[in-house]
Scaffold this motif. Structure first.
Motif, PDB file in Angstrom:
ATOM      1  N   TYR A 218      -9.786  -2.292   0.757  1.00 18.39           N
ATOM      2  CA  TYR A 218      -8.599  -2.440   1.618  1.00 18.39           C
ATOM      3  C   TYR A 218      -7.905  -3.780   1.382  1.00 18.39           C
ATOM      4  O   TYR A 218      -8.542  -4.835   1.402  1.00 18.39           O
ATOM      5  CB  TYR A 218      -9.007  -2.303   3.079  1.00 18.39           C
ATOM      6  CG  TYR A 218      -7.864  -2.449   4.039  1.00 18.39           C
ATOM      7  CD1 TYR A 218      -6.687  -1.727   3.872  1.00 18.39           C
ATOM      8  CD2 TYR A 218      -7.944  -3.326   5.113  1.00 18.39           C
ATOM      9  CE1 TYR A 218      -5.632  -1.852   4.750  1.00 18.39           C
ATOM     10  CE2 TYR A 218      -6.894  -3.460   6.010  1.00 18.39           C
ATOM     11  CZ  TYR A 218      -5.737  -2.726   5.811  1.00 18.39           C
ATOM     12  OH  TYR A 218      -4.694  -2.870   6.690  1.00 18.39           O
ATOM     13  N   SER A 219      -6.606  -3.747   1.194  1.00 17.73           N
ATOM     14  CA  SER A 219      -5.833  -4.946   0.863  1.00 17.73           C
ATOM     15  C   SER A 219      -5.484  -5.782   2.084  1.00 17.73           C
ATOM     16  O   SER A 219      -5.112  -6.942   1.958  1.00 17.73           O
ATOM     17  CB  SER A 219      -4.532  -4.542   0.162  1.00 17.73           C
ATOM     18  OG  SER A 219      -3.687  -3.815   1.060  1.00 17.73           O
ATOM     19  N   ARG A 223       1.373  -1.622   3.378  1.00 16.78           N
ATOM     20  CA  ARG A 223       2.383  -1.123   2.446  1.00 16.78           C
ATOM     21  C   ARG A 223       2.082   0.299   1.968  1.00 16.78           C
ATOM     22  O   ARG A 223       2.959   1.172   1.979  1.00 16.78           O
ATOM     23  CB  ARG A 223       2.492  -2.063   1.240  1.00 16.78           C
ATOM     24  CG  ARG A 223       3.590  -1.671   0.246  1.00 16.78           C
ATOM     25  CD  ARG A 223       4.969  -1.800   0.856  1.00 16.78           C
ATOM     26  NE  ARG A 223       6.025  -1.317  -0.018  1.00 16.78           N
ATOM     27  CZ  ARG A 223       6.564  -2.022  -1.002  1.00 16.78           C
ATOM     28  NH1 ARG A 223       6.155  -3.269  -1.228  1.00 16.78           N
ATOM     29  NH2 ARG A 223       7.532  -1.519  -1.738  1.00 16.78           N
ATOM     30  N   SER A 224       0.852   0.537   1.527  1.00 21.31           N
ATOM     31  CA  SER A 224       0.504   1.871   1.015  1.00 21.31           C
ATOM     32  C   SER A 224       0.702   2.941   2.076  1.00 21.31           C
ATOM     33  O   SER A 224       1.228   4.022   1.797  1.00 21.31           O
ATOM     34  CB  SER A 224      -0.946   1.891   0.518  1.00 21.31           C
ATOM     35  OG  SER A 224      -1.132   1.000  -0.556  1.00 21.31           O
ATOM     36  N   ARG A 241       2.868   4.183  -8.955  1.00 22.51           N
ATOM     37  CA  ARG A 241       2.008   3.100  -8.457  1.00 22.51           C
ATOM     38  C   ARG A 241       1.443   3.397  -7.071  1.00 22.51           C
ATOM     39  O   ARG A 241       0.454   2.783  -6.653  1.00 22.51           O
ATOM     40  CB  ARG A 241       2.782   1.783  -8.421  1.00 22.51           C
ATOM     41  CG  ARG A 241       4.000   1.799  -7.523  1.00 22.51           C
ATOM     42  CD  ARG A 241       4.701   0.463  -7.533  1.00 22.51           C
ATOM     43  NE  ARG A 241       6.022   0.540  -6.947  1.00 22.51           N
ATOM     44  CZ  ARG A 241       6.736  -0.527  -6.611  1.00 22.51           C
ATOM     45  NH1 ARG A 241       6.263  -1.724  -6.826  1.00 22.51           N
ATOM     46  NH2 ARG A 241       7.942  -0.375  -6.090  1.00 22.51           N
ATOM     47  N   TRP A 242       2.095   4.312  -6.347  1.00 20.38           N
ATOM     48  CA  TRP A 242       1.586   4.680  -5.026  1.00 20.38           C
ATOM     49  C   TRP A 242       0.766   5.970  -5.065  1.00 20.38           C
ATOM     50  O   TRP A 242       0.326   6.454  -4.029  1.00 20.38           O
ATOM     51  CB  TRP A 242       2.732   4.844  -4.031  1.00 20.38           C
ATOM     52  CG  TRP A 242       3.575   3.615  -3.888  1.00 20.38           C
ATOM     53  CD1 TRP A 242       4.891   3.480  -4.206  1.00 20.38           C
ATOM     54  CD2 TRP A 242       3.154   2.341  -3.411  1.00 20.38           C
ATOM     55  NE1 TRP A 242       5.325   2.206  -3.946  1.00 20.38           N
ATOM     56  CE2 TRP A 242       4.279   1.469  -3.453  1.00 20.38           C
ATOM     57  CE3 TRP A 242       1.930   1.825  -2.935  1.00 20.38           C
ATOM     58  CZ2 TRP A 242       4.225   0.140  -3.059  1.00 20.38           C
ATOM     59  CZ3 TRP A 242       1.880   0.492  -2.550  1.00 20.38           C
ATOM     60  CH2 TRP A 242       3.002  -0.335  -2.609  1.00 20.38           C
ATOM     61  N   ARG A 243       0.555   6.531  -6.247  1.00 18.04           N
ATOM     62  CA  ARG A 243      -0.188   7.790  -6.370  1.00 18.04           C
ATOM     63  C   ARG A 243      -1.638   7.583  -6.791  1.00 18.04           C
ATOM     64  O   ARG A 243      -2.391   8.538  -6.915  1.00 18.04           O
ATOM     65  CB  ARG A 243       0.485   8.712  -7.399  1.00 18.04           C
ATOM     66  CG  ARG A 243       1.917   9.105  -7.094  1.00 18.04           C
ATOM     67  CD  ARG A 243       2.058   9.814  -5.771  1.00 18.04           C
ATOM     68  NE  ARG A 243       1.253  11.032  -5.693  1.00 18.04           N
ATOM     69  CZ  ARG A 243       1.119  11.779  -4.610  1.00 18.04           C
ATOM     70  NH1 ARG A 243       1.726  11.416  -3.499  1.00 18.04           N
ATOM     71  NH2 ARG A 243       0.398  12.870  -4.621  1.00 18.04           N
ATOM     72  N   SER A 247      -4.582   3.165  -4.167  1.00 18.74           N
ATOM     73  CA  SER A 247      -3.522   3.078  -3.173  1.00 18.74           C
ATOM     74  C   SER A 247      -3.805   4.008  -1.994  1.00 18.74           C
ATOM     75  O   SER A 247      -3.632   3.629  -0.830  1.00 18.74           O
ATOM     76  CB  SER A 247      -2.174   3.431  -3.810  1.00 18.74           C
ATOM     77  OG  SER A 247      -1.145   3.414  -2.840  1.00 18.74           O
ATOM     78  N   PHE A 248      -4.276   5.226  -2.284  1.00 20.76           N
ATOM     79  CA  PHE A 248      -4.578   6.175  -1.214  1.00 20.76           C
ATOM     80  C   PHE A 248      -5.780   5.704  -0.396  1.00 20.76           C
ATOM     81  O   PHE A 248      -5.827   5.884   0.824  1.00 20.76           O
ATOM     82  CB  PHE A 248      -4.828   7.567  -1.790  1.00 20.76           C
ATOM     83  CG  PHE A 248      -3.592   8.422  -1.848  1.00 20.76           C
ATOM     84  CD1 PHE A 248      -3.331   9.389  -0.900  1.00 20.76           C
ATOM     85  CD2 PHE A 248      -2.675   8.247  -2.862  1.00 20.76           C
ATOM     86  CE1 PHE A 248      -2.185  10.165  -0.942  1.00 20.76           C
ATOM     87  CE2 PHE A 248      -1.528   9.015  -2.930  1.00 20.76           C
ATOM     88  CZ  PHE A 248      -1.274   9.978  -1.970  1.00 20.76           C
ATOM     89  N   ASP A 250      -6.613   2.638   0.139  1.00 21.54           N
ATOM     90  CA  ASP A 250      -6.094   1.545   0.956  1.00 21.54           C
ATOM     91  C   ASP A 250      -5.384   2.095   2.194  1.00 21.54           C
ATOM     92  O   ASP A 250      -5.613   1.638   3.319  1.00 21.54           O
ATOM     93  CB  ASP A 250      -5.132   0.713   0.108  1.00 21.54           C
ATOM     94  CG  ASP A 250      -4.684  -0.556   0.820  1.00 21.54           C
ATOM     95  OD1 ASP A 250      -5.455  -1.528   0.816  1.00 21.54           O
ATOM     96  OD2 ASP A 250      -3.570  -0.561   1.377  1.00 21.54           O
ATOM     97  N   ALA A 251      -4.521   3.087   1.969  1.00 27.58           N
ATOM     98  CA  ALA A 251      -3.788   3.696   3.083  1.00 27.58           C
ATOM     99  C   ALA A 251      -4.730   4.407   4.043  1.00 27.58           C
ATOM    100  O   ALA A 251      -4.517   4.409   5.267  1.00 27.58           O
ATOM    101  CB  ALA A 251      -2.756   4.674   2.540  1.00 27.58           C
TER     102      ALA A 251
END
Length: 266
Positions: A218-219, A223-224, A241-243, A247-248, A250-251
């Protein structure tokens, strides 16, 4: 991190003991940490211990111990709310202590095939982002939350099918949203907290030898998640970059923690 070992079938149903880094002996022995009276269980049947935040079980009995229908061979890691068969009459369940203390329904009752497309209605929800070093506050509608839930559920389903994430993680996610839709925010909060606790030790999809976990990945910003929500100016969910799994993941951590907080405060 501590876990709760609970006997769920047999003569000793209801017995429960915490387990941490010190090994917990299970059996009929006077020295057992969780002492059983069930004659179908060995004197010293198995041990459970926590190593680096992960829970492991080891069979000590000639009768054997089963996990997911298979006899254990050596020290074996336990997953989220795994059930272990000591004998045909005696089964135990292990779960993170935070989830156990919250009450609510057993995961045995979760509808694994529940398809969730909407979150609990009721107007606009204020999504307060992390203060100080975090991003500014974000105001999200129920539709935004639904967008994120749909995207995350689809990616979780892919992870489960590819063996990157245990199926129960998806089941808890779906059950928590189902409870929200039914208006049972108290139990939903318990589900989200159970999942949040599991993410401390659950390896992320791109983990190597168990690292990083979801929590370690986790960042610390939103954002994600904002992208998956479809918030204005956050970015397009179709952008490569969000796929990514990272990234997922993190979200996912951000989504779970915020839903827990919002349901606890409702």
């Amino acid at each position: 991190m501590e876990f709760l070992v609970e006997i769920i079938t047999g003569a000793d149903t209801g017995k429960a003991v915490r387990v941490g880094e010190k090994p917990l002996l299970i059996g009929r022995s006077d020295t057992a940490g969780i002492r059983l009276t069930d004659e179908s269980v060995s004197w010293e049947h198995a041990t459970v211990r926590v190593v680096d935040g992960k829970l492991f079980i080891e069979n000590l009995s000639a009768l054997g111990t089963k996990l997911r229908g298979q006899k254990l061979a050596g020290q074996t890691r336990l997953g989220l709310e795994d059930e272990v068969e000591l004998s045909p009459q005696c089964r135990l369940k292990v779960q993170p202590l935070e989830a156990a203390s919250g009450g609510g329904l057993s995961l045995m009752t979760i509808l694994l095939l529940a398809i969730v497309v909407l979150l609990l209605g009721g107007g606009v929800t204020t999504f307060v982002a992390m203060q100080n070093q975090g991003p500014p506050p974000i105001v999200a509608t129920d539709e935004n939350w639904s967008n994120a839930a749909r995207e995350l559920e689809q990616r979780l389903d892919q992870w489960v099918k590819s063996g990157k994430v245990p199926a129960k993680a998806l089941a808890v996610f779906q059950d928590a949203i189902r409870l929200e839709r039914a208006g049972d925010t108290r139990t939903a909060a318990v589900r989200w907290r159970a999942l949040s606790t599991a993410l401390l030790t659950l390896p992320a999809p791109d983990a190597v030898d168990g690292r990083p976990t979801f929590a370690e990945n986790y960042s610390g910003n939103a954002r994600s998640l904002s992208v998956l929500m479809g918030l204005p100016g956050a970015g397009s969910v179709t952008d490569e970059r969000w796929r990514s799994d990272r990234s997922f993941a993190d979200a996912f951590v951000r989504f779970v923690n915020r839903r827990a907080e919002l349901n606890e405060g409702s």
